[in-house]
Write an enzyme that holds these catalytic residues in place. Structure first.
Site, PDB file in Angstrom:
ATOM      1  CG  HIS D  85       7.258   1.313   4.934  1.00 48.62           C
ATOM      2  ND1 HIS D  85       6.536   1.818   5.781  1.00 48.62           N
ATOM      3  CD2 HIS D  85       6.963   1.657   3.733  1.00 48.62           C
ATOM      4  CE1 HIS D  85       5.420   2.108   5.017  1.00 48.62           C
ATOM      5  NE2 HIS D  85       5.868   2.330   3.880  1.00 48.62           N
ATOM      6  CD  GLU D 133       8.612   5.291   3.592  1.00 51.00           C
ATOM      7  OE1 GLU D 133       9.418   5.229   4.637  1.00 51.00           O
ATOM      8  OE2 GLU D 133       7.540   4.690   3.385  1.00 51.00           O
TER       9      GLU D 133
END
Lengths: 214, 214, 214, 214
Positions: D85, D133
């Protein structure tokens, strides 16, 4: 003496070890505690054993995916946290930030370090305790008090020079009750243990042997 | 006062700045030095300016691809190295290892840190100096002595508590000669500078202005 | 075949090895190059040997103390850079950023990785070449072609699946000319070498032996 | 569409959000799941909501203090894990190792990355899914489909080129049901959400709004 059993990611039953820690704690003047993985903190704390986190991150509530928040750990039942363990070394600024984060959540703090110079540095950050882990002893089974007693005495002196309120633990090379006694004789206020208890066939018997000479 | 000009990876001519450092150094009681990128150390040192490395790794000769060896830096002409700069933060164990590596190669050492607690920790590792870099001042142009004079005084006190032989530098928020004087008045033995000189149209004039009030 | 001699931080004379690389390069169809430490790039490039950096950071000009800027490395004379060597592993986003930084400065790029899956990933980032370094072979002296020829063939296939323009180098377990030939037979376009040449009493003789069978 | 609600370390009630995820999941064809902090996985999984970890480390049982073991996470009730992440970036070798560790424990895997090139690299490691992302959209509230629809289409194409079996999620800039629909129209098989649900006064209503247009 404070005896903290670090379960690391060993293939053990964390609840069974925690129950042994809880039961043996009631039979001795020593203070016993257990540090399970983050996912196990709540279940371990529910046993009534004193429970510690293995790690907390230098963060607050917010956008911190995959990090360990001091408040989460405290809410799950932990009363303290290891910081900068030799298997989870941190930047200096992050050790400082983690001590602050833990204090914010009323967690006790033990900052680990390799040698007396680093122990002095760790003590300067104001944790409750520091733990000296000479890299050459980690996982060897050789007791630090036998292999290199100077390192414990020097660590105790280094911490006392910087902040006499900071307790010093012996964080490697402890596997028997005699090792615990020897660490105490060198000035340590406690010890970190791991495989000797966590991987024992009978963790309760292993703990009983450890505290017997205390 | 020690004035160290950090060239970072700014788009400047390192040799031109080094020549300015060398020339202005001869006109003042202050001690001036310059810290270029690793690839430029040799050329910068050849100017005769006192030359520092921006970073050294906690390694020895051996299998360390892409790392900065203290001996390489010293052989190229550097006499010291910054360690744990805010743009290159290190693990506690690696700061300790880097101080040892630098000492092995006879390099002077300045360990940077964010706040008085970390300055105490850095001083415990036995470097020649520490530099306090409050994160809220880095790159703002606000002088630390004006924004938060306590942080410098507290850093000086924290270092002195741990090791009175360790000098304290002011590592952020310095851009004018008055800032340098103010830092000295707060107990700092020197300052770290960067863009104010490195990015000046006339680095020599910028340095002359800086040292004029000293 | 491309033969890149990585000097790491070995206790060798980088200029002497570079001169050997330059001289032997003129005697063979193979392409020879040398990767010294950052502080040595300029002096090594001045020998006329093809010079590579061991590492570059994913940064631009600016506030990046202690980092390696692609433009600095290129200006010092390097024509390419290793990225993500097993001794300097990077985050995925930083490998990508470093490939872009190197391309911006017209540096050739070799991204190292451990196994065929990672080689495919590295190839997807668009470098000029990838180098497979099976961790179990690094520094062992066992030639990869003998210990585990499949890993080279699988790496060549993995890279070709993702991008047929990316060349595959063999980055561990090469010490003789026969190893270089074997790597080529498995589909490798080159090899990374280190101690076999850098630590040889006579680097030129070592290189001549290496290229003799080519 | 797969809708994964990442609770990060937000100051929310993880069990309340999980109950909302569980209840809304029963009313829609979309697949809903929640990713709490490690300490909360067991309690969240007990709600019956599909539970994911935010992070797992590339380790096995053993001496790994302060790390997240895939088996611990799976035993606590998680069925999958985010990897890499943007708030927990990993080295390439560790992303690969974490995908292997997760697969060993029968956890589904989503590897996050910044841009199409990195998405191709992530897909080459063989996870179940990747999530793009774009750093410039994280936490902005600007939907990726509006700000930069090409990045989703390019990520879908990059993953498909490398491995058509890898699903692509949209990992930033999603806050409304229309954003989810738009992400699906661009080829995404799902979305990562965070504050829009986790910090909502009424997480259930927020989720109902999100899945209404699906």
């Amino acid at each position: 003496m404070f005896v903290l059993v670090n379960l690391k990611t060993y293939p053990c039953d964390p609840v069974a070890v925690a129950e042994a820690v809880r039961d043996v704690d009631e039979t001795t003047d020593a203070r016993l505690a257990v540090a399970p993985a983050a996912t196990h903190i709540e279940r371990v704390a529910e046993t009534g054993a004193e429970t510690w986190a293995q790690h907390v991150d230098p963060i607050d509530h917010g956008s911190n995916t995959g990090h360990a928040l001091a408040e989460h750990v405290a809410d799950a039942g932990a009363v303290g946290t290891l910081i900068n363990h030799s298997e989870r070394r941190l930047k200096l600024a992050d050790i400082d930030g983690t001590v602050r984060a833990a204090q914010r959540a009323d967690l006790e703090t033990i900052v680990c370090a390799n040698n007396p110079a680093q122990i002095g540095a760790a003590a300067a950050l104001g944790p409750d305790a520091v733990a000296v882990e000479p890299p050459e002893l980690i996982g060897t089974g050789t007791p630090v008090s036998q292999a290199d007693p100077d390192v414990v005495e020097d660590a105790v002196a280094a911490a006392a020079d910087v902040d006499p309120d900071v307790s010093v633990l012996c964080g490697a090379g402890i596997s028997t009750g005699d090792d615990v006694v020897a660490a105490g004789d060198l000035g340590a206020g406690g010890v970190l243990l791991a495989s000797g208890v966590a991987k024992a066939d009978d963790p309760k018997a292993a703990l009983e042997d450890l505290v017997a000479p205390l």
